[in-house]
Design an enzyme around this catalytic site. Sequence first.
Site, PDB file in Angstrom:
ATOM      1  N   ARG A   1     -10.563 -11.309   1.731  1.00  0.00           N
ATOM      2  CA  ARG A   1     -11.456 -12.334   1.192  1.00  0.00           C
ATOM      3  C   ARG A   1     -10.763 -13.707   1.179  1.00  0.00           C
ATOM      4  O   ARG A   1     -11.430 -14.741   1.216  1.00  0.00           O
ATOM      5  CB  ARG A   1     -11.943 -11.924  -0.206  1.00  0.00           C
ATOM      6  CG  ARG A   1     -10.882 -11.848  -1.251  1.00  0.00           C
ATOM      7  CD  ARG A   1     -11.330 -11.071  -2.488  1.00  0.00           C
ATOM      8  NE  ARG A   1     -11.315  -9.616  -2.263  1.00  0.00           N
ATOM      9  CZ  ARG A   1     -11.648  -8.720  -3.174  1.00  0.00           C
ATOM     10  NH1 ARG A   1     -12.059  -9.106  -4.379  1.00  0.00           N
ATOM     11  NH2 ARG A   1     -11.597  -7.437  -2.900  1.00  0.00           N
TER      12      ARG A   1
ATOM     13  N   LYS B   1       0.833  -1.204   0.000  1.00  0.00           N
ATOM     14  CA  LYS B   1       0.000   0.000   0.000  1.00  0.00           C
ATOM     15  C   LYS B   1       0.867   1.252   0.000  1.00  0.00           C
ATOM     16  O   LYS B   1       1.950   1.246   0.580  1.00  0.00           O
ATOM     17  CB  LYS B   1      -0.854   0.034   1.287  1.00  0.00           C
ATOM     18  CG  LYS B   1      -2.019  -0.926   1.308  1.00  0.00           C
ATOM     19  CD  LYS B   1      -2.821  -0.747   2.588  1.00  0.00           C
ATOM     20  CE  LYS B   1      -3.985  -1.734   2.663  1.00  0.00           C
ATOM     21  NZ  LYS B   1      -5.020  -1.500   1.637  1.00  0.00           N
TER      22      LYS B   1
HETATM   23  N1  BES Z   1      -8.155  -3.568   4.370  1.00  0.00           N
HETATM   24  C1  BES Z   1      -8.375  -3.149   3.039  1.00  0.00           C
HETATM   25  C2  BES Z   1      -9.706  -2.388   2.878  1.00  0.00           C
HETATM   26  C3  BES Z   1      -9.802  -1.059   3.613  1.00  0.00           C
HETATM   27  C4  BES Z   1      -9.472   0.102   2.964  1.00  0.00           C
HETATM   28  C5  BES Z   1     -10.263  -1.012   4.906  1.00  0.00           C
HETATM   29  C6  BES Z   1      -9.559   1.303   3.626  1.00  0.00           C
HETATM   30  C7  BES Z   1     -10.370   0.200   5.580  1.00  0.00           C
HETATM   31  C8  BES Z   1     -10.016   1.358   4.939  1.00  0.00           C
HETATM   32  C9  BES Z   1      -8.407  -4.345   2.108  1.00  0.00           C
HETATM   33  O1  BES Z   1      -7.626  -5.408   2.483  1.00  0.00           O
HETATM   34  C10 BES Z   1      -7.893  -3.887   0.782  1.00  0.00           C
HETATM   35  O2  BES Z   1      -6.760  -3.509   0.719  1.00  0.00           O
HETATM   36  N2  BES Z   1      -8.750  -3.933  -0.235  1.00  0.00           N
HETATM   37  C11 BES Z   1      -8.387  -3.532  -1.556  1.00  0.00           C
HETATM   38  C12 BES Z   1      -8.798  -4.628  -2.512  1.00  0.00           C
HETATM   39  C13 BES Z   1      -8.343  -4.413  -3.933  1.00  0.00           C
HETATM   40  C14 BES Z   1      -6.840  -4.616  -4.030  1.00  0.00           C
HETATM   41  C15 BES Z   1      -9.054  -5.372  -4.831  1.00  0.00           C
HETATM   42  C16 BES Z   1      -9.145  -2.258  -1.870  1.00  0.00           C
HETATM   43  O3  BES Z   1     -10.315  -2.167  -1.520  1.00  0.00           O
HETATM   44  O4  BES Z   1      -8.543  -1.345  -2.420  1.00  0.00           O
HETATM   45 MN    MN Z   2      -5.624  -5.263   1.830  1.00  0.00          MN
END
Ligand code: BES
Ligand code: MN
Length: 505
Positions: free
Chosen positions: A358, A284
């Site tokens: 997921r 990230k």
């Molecule tokens: N933990 C994150 C989702 C999240 C984002 C929670 C902001 C709280 C605040 C999750 O694991 C994630 O990174 N999701 C990605 C998925 C994508 C790579 C398909 C997302 O939503 O960007």
């Molecule tokens: Mn994630």
Amino acid sequence: MPRDDAILDPRTSAWSVTTGLEDALAAIPPRSAEDAVLVVPVGEDAAATLAPLTALGLDADLVVATHEPSSTAGAVTTVPLAPGAHPVRRIVLVGSGDGSPRAWRTAGAAVGRATRGRGRVVHAVGDVAGSDGLPAWVESVVLASWTTPRWRSDGAQAGAVPAREVVVTGTDASAAVEHAVVRARAQLVARGLAHTPSNTKNPAWMARQARVVARGAGLDVTVWDERSLRRDGFGGLLAVGGGSATPPRLVRLDHEPVGATATTPRVVLVGKGITFDTGGLQVKPADGMLGMKTDMSGSAVVLAVLAACRALDVRVRVTGLLALAENAVDGASYRPGDVVTHYGGTTVEIGNTDAEGRIVLADALAYADAELDPTWLVDVATLTGAARIALGRVAAPVFANDDALRDALVDAGTSTGETLWPMPLSDTYRRALDSDVADLTHIAPGVGGGAVTAALFLREFVGARRWAHLDIAGTGRSDVDAGTDAKGATGFGTRLLLRWLEEMR
Ligand code: BES
Ligand code: MN
Ligand code: ZN
């Protein structure tokens, strides 16, 4: 430093209920008066709603004329009294707005904040707020009284603590107040866990907290470590947790109600428990990673709900599954393009290592379907940035393959002020999860609807079970310290799940 047991046993006021205001005031020892507060709600006809003030020998009309208290929900007017003259030194008048549960929630939150650090606080509210308003009020007072734990070298905690004692005046209000306090405290447990920094909170630490909770709450507990996860085929948890110095865990907690028979239904709750989410190899950006210590909020909610089942006399079986892993960057991290074999054998092509939630949930859902015969299956997860972009903190998306289940959860959330918003499990996007190399691919690039495709992926693992998925990525965290929320993790979902469970009998 806050000890771990302070997180599992958050500091709240001692709550009690008494029938009459006169009794409540008479019970205050004169030497405690300095620190004592009387809280009275102000409705649209201010003078009428301030009638309880006659118990202090005050004239309601005169108080209204002098202080002009507002009836706007949550508006606080403080009336100091002469020292030594009354059993309390202060009256807190709080607007109860239109008298809706929502207004009582706003008012309760204002009172929780305004009475932090006080000694004895008498709430002349029980018979006014009614059966919907009173729990809303009590829950909000408890939540708003709380301040975030601090890890300071001098041991100092956040300035104000909740009032020492709260006495609610009301007839037959005891059970309602007691249950509301239990639900709100459960939410504070979830918050405290999610606030804990990730250099303390790894999967094994979460499993230890679960054992402590289980001992205190009469739950059976089973913990899978990395060896038993491998033995039993939990390939998703192992893949996501592979890059971490602190290996994954799966925790199972079981609430068995008194008098359960073979036909007693079972609810299975599954929580996403990513103790830190770096994104993995698809790391990230700095801003997106900040705050990812709360990415285990779903598992914290599930743990807190299980912890409260006995105290709330929940009559169905409840099984909690905490899918715990740290998504870290390392030579042993899972990679995009890897094929993971989940519990039960389904194979998945990894599309993005940052979509780790997921992957761990799929193992737990497949286990629930295969082994637990759930009547209802509900997962809670900080799953997608898309949910946050769509709804922010206004509501959490709920996806379900069963309308009655979805409606029951939405109704429970309406009653607790945790709004759920139904979203479509649209088959339009199902084909985007087809993979060239495995049974499924785990993200659906290019189609949009990130919260929808994540839910469609999860659906592949629930078999024919009645299932709902709450995406709390937006509602799980607050960036302001206001109302019932402190800045940081919110524990969203705890009370609505408890309400839903309490009503099953
Ligand atoms: N933990 C994150 C989702 C999240 C984002 C929670 C902001 C709280 C605040 C999750 O694991 C994630 O990174 N999701 C990605 C998925 C994508 C790579 C398909 C997302 O939503 O960007
Ligand atoms: Mn994630
Ligand atoms: Zn995540």
